[in-house]
Design a protein around this motif. Structure first.
Motif: not given
Length: 303
Positions: A104-128
């Protein structure tokens, strides 16, 4: 209590200094009592609940680390294992929840491996509920229109935050996913009282799943709404709100199918929480899901 453990300052044989590195041990303990319906077998069970639909979350133990490489560049990792407080058993694969590394740096983050997907983190922005196990949105439509919130062998790029705007893109090669490549993305805005996110995900040979949702905070109240498409198998909308009363809160969240090949359902969640400290809270929940009643009370401790 969360404890940070400073990694070895010197690697004895090599003599390389590691003063800018740290490792953190963390976890969650969550258990309670309740009644839940197994939608695969049709069986209802009552008793102690851990890692269940009526729990706020699954218990886990994890370790994360980061090293400052200089020049604004960092390297890190996250390993996380699930465990069940009823039996002490761990998940089928020990690091089943997370097993990844990143740069990771000022350009963002590059991750490799097993992880939660972007859809999960997107929905977590608004889910109550903070994507609780009993989330009526997630149980009805999946996590951002995706039925599997974790992926193996995922490459993920996450952009920097530009005044509240950010995005993530994940990709899995077909040879790492049973012969079918997969992509997953989110576009988010989270700044001040407003949080909005669009997600989309597609596995080769399958339809695209997506969601669009947002929440707005005013005073002690939060309102949220979304539209979700679980890979065109099931789709519909949600609307709900949370009222905060000092250390306590009450949430009501509703979903309604606009398409369901079996039957169109109106599902509902009522959640009450009370914080005992910054790391520990008690909760009670009632989830009406596809004609079945699920309810429980429990305690969650974060450390």
């Amino acid at each position: 209590m969360k404890k940070s453990l400073i990694a070895l300052a010197v690697l004895g044989a090599s003599g390389f200094a590691m003063a800018q590195s740290s490792v953190t041990l963390y976890g969650v303990a969550d258990a309670g009592i309740g009644r839940s319906h197994n939608y695969a077998t049709g069986v209802n069970t009552t008793g102690m609940k851990a890692n269940d639909t009526v729990n706020n979350g699954n218990s886990r133990l994890g370790v994360r680390g980061v090293e400052d490489l200089g020049g604004g560049l960092k390297a890190g990792f996250n390993f996380e294992a699930g465990l069940n407080l009823k039996t002490g058993a761990n998940d089928a694969a020990f690091w089943q929840r997370n097993a990844n590394m990143y740069l990771a740096g000022s350009w963002g983050q590059f991750l490799m491996g097993r992880t939660l997907d972007p859809s999960f983190f997107g929905a977590a922005t608004w889910e109550l509920t903070g994507m609780a196990n009993y989330s009526v949105v997630a149980n009805t439509f999946g996590f951002g229109g995706d039925g599997t919130p974790r992926n193996n062998s995922q490459f993920t790029y996450t952009s920097p935050n530009f005044g509240g705007f950010s995005g993530s893109l994940g990709y899995i090669f077909k040879d790492d996913n049973g012969g079918n490549a997969k992509w997953d993305l989110n576009l988010k805005y989270a700044n001040g009282p407003l949080g909005v996110a669009l997600t989309a995900n597609k596995t080769q040979t399958m339809k695209t799943g997506w969601s669009l949702g947002g929440q707005y905070k005013f005073g002690t109240f939060v309102v949220a709404a979304s539209y979700n498409d679980l890979q065109t198998v099931r789709r519909g909308f949600s609307i709900g709100g949370t009222a905060n009363f000092g250390p306590g809160s009450v949430t009501l969240d509703l979903t309604r199918d606009t398409k369901n090949p079996v039957k169109k359902y109106t599902n509902a969640l009522i959640e009450g929480k009370y914080s005992l400290s910054k790391r520990t809270f008690v909760y009670a929940d009632y989830l009406r899901l596809d004609g079945e009643n699920n309810y429980g009370i429990g305690v969650r401790h974060n450390f």
